[in-house]
Design a protein around this motif. Structure first.
Motif: not given
Length: 340
Positions: A79-106
């Motif tokens: 997220f920190t890198l994505a706010t600095r306009a690093v495009q691959p970081a935005a994709t990584a942020y969305a991916l890790f956010a998905t995995l994080l919220t799913f594992t928390v739900g489990q």
């Protein structure tokens, strides 16, 4: 991707809800009736009682605190890198956010997950994470969400996850192979009940959607309602239906089945684990099957039904001639161009 899907009138949403609930109940109980009838016929012909093989329920451990912490750290860093306009970081942020919220739900207690399934927490959390990044970077939410699943040469987090759907479907073969003795013991029920569930769900849903006068673009999204998500996405594509809306219908069907299917069968005194498993797997695909994991004798058959209904449905829709029959039942024409 549901927020980017076309908005539906409230009347259409009500009709879709009716199809989901009534269709689920019909598939659940009609499959059970078919199984019980076939069981009686086979017993009468062979003079033997049907085999009932009890298997110990499979138990899986919830995600560890270390795994959740790791996803949390990776989400924060990307997220920190994505706010600095690093495009691959935005994709990584969305991916890790998905995995994080799913594992928390489990990690939620079973009682909480009955109402707040990990799929719900994952969806809400991921949308919230995408919206947060859009707010910080002054990017409109629709534009930001559109980068999650692009289905183009430039992959987003959703494209990475979707690329795993194919291998996931292939693993069904291993599940079926491990349970081949169970399937052979009650082969007539397994095969004929899943074929019936497939045809009844495809054509019955299509015809009811047309009967309720849903427009083509809306009526087609409910057709793969009983198919597990990886294959439902492919079926929606073949039919020309909106993938986001179709996936939402599939998810709601699964959530409904996961919460009430086993209880409904118990209320109506359906005790045979084979019948219970086949009925739930055929009507509520993956989520319903997961909910049967505590019933050791029923769970393998739920997995088989989920797999076979998905495979039969995909094969049936993949052939142009049979796909045209389903389209004709849904919209009165044999071409998906009406929804494009």
């Amino acid at each position: 991707m549901l927020p980017l899907a076309p908005a539906l009138p409230s009347a259409h949403i009500a009709k879709i809800g009716m199809i989901i609930v009534c269709g689920f109940l019909f598939t659940l109980f009609s499959t059970a009736i078919i199984c019980i009838t076939l069981r009686g016929l086979v017993s009468t012909i062979t003079g033997k009682a049907p085999a009932t093989l009890m298997i110990a329920p499979s138990k899986s451990s919830p995600p560890s605190n270390r795994l959740i912490l790791t996803f949390g750290i990776l989400t924060a860093l990307s997220f920190t890198l994505a706010t600095r306009a690093v495009q691959p970081a935005a994709t990584a942020y969305a991916l890790f956010a998905t995995l994080l919220t799913f594992t928390v739900g489990q990690r939620f207690p079973a009682g909480v997950k009955m109402l707040l399934h990990p799929l719900v927490t994952c969806t809400a959390g991921t949308i919230g994470a995408v919206a947060l990044l859009g707010y910080v970077t002054s990017t409109p939410f629709p534009a930001m969400l559109a980068t999650y699943y692009t289905r183009s040469a430039v992959w987003g987090a959703g494209d990475i996850l979707a690329s795993l759907l194919g291998p996931a479907v292939v693993t069904f073969a291993f599940t079926m192979d491990r349970q081949r003795k169970l399937a052979l013991a009650r082969a007539a029920e397994v095969v004929f009940s899943t074929i019936f569930a497939t045809l009844a769900s495809l054509f019955g849903t299509a015809y009811v959607a047309r009967l309720l006068k849903l427009p083509a673009s809306t009526g087609l999204i409910v057709i793969p309602r009983t198919v597990t998500a990886p294959l439902a996405v492919a079926i929606a594509d073949l039919l020309g239906a909106n993938v986001g809306l179709a996936a939402s219908v599939v998810a709601l069907t699964g959530l409904l089945g996961a919460n009430v299917a086993a209880s409904l069968l118990s209320i109506f005194k359906v005790k045979d684990p084979v019948v219970r498993g086949l009925s739930v797997g055929a009507s509520a695909h993956g989520l319903g099957t997961a909910a049967m994991s505590e019933e050791g004798g029923a769970f393998p058959f739920a997995a088989l039904a989920m797999t076979l209904v998905g495979i039969f449905s995909t094969i049936f829709i993949a052939f142009p001639m049979t796909r045209a029959l389903v389209l004709r039942a849904a919209v009165g024409v044999a071409s998906k161009s009406v929804v494009q």
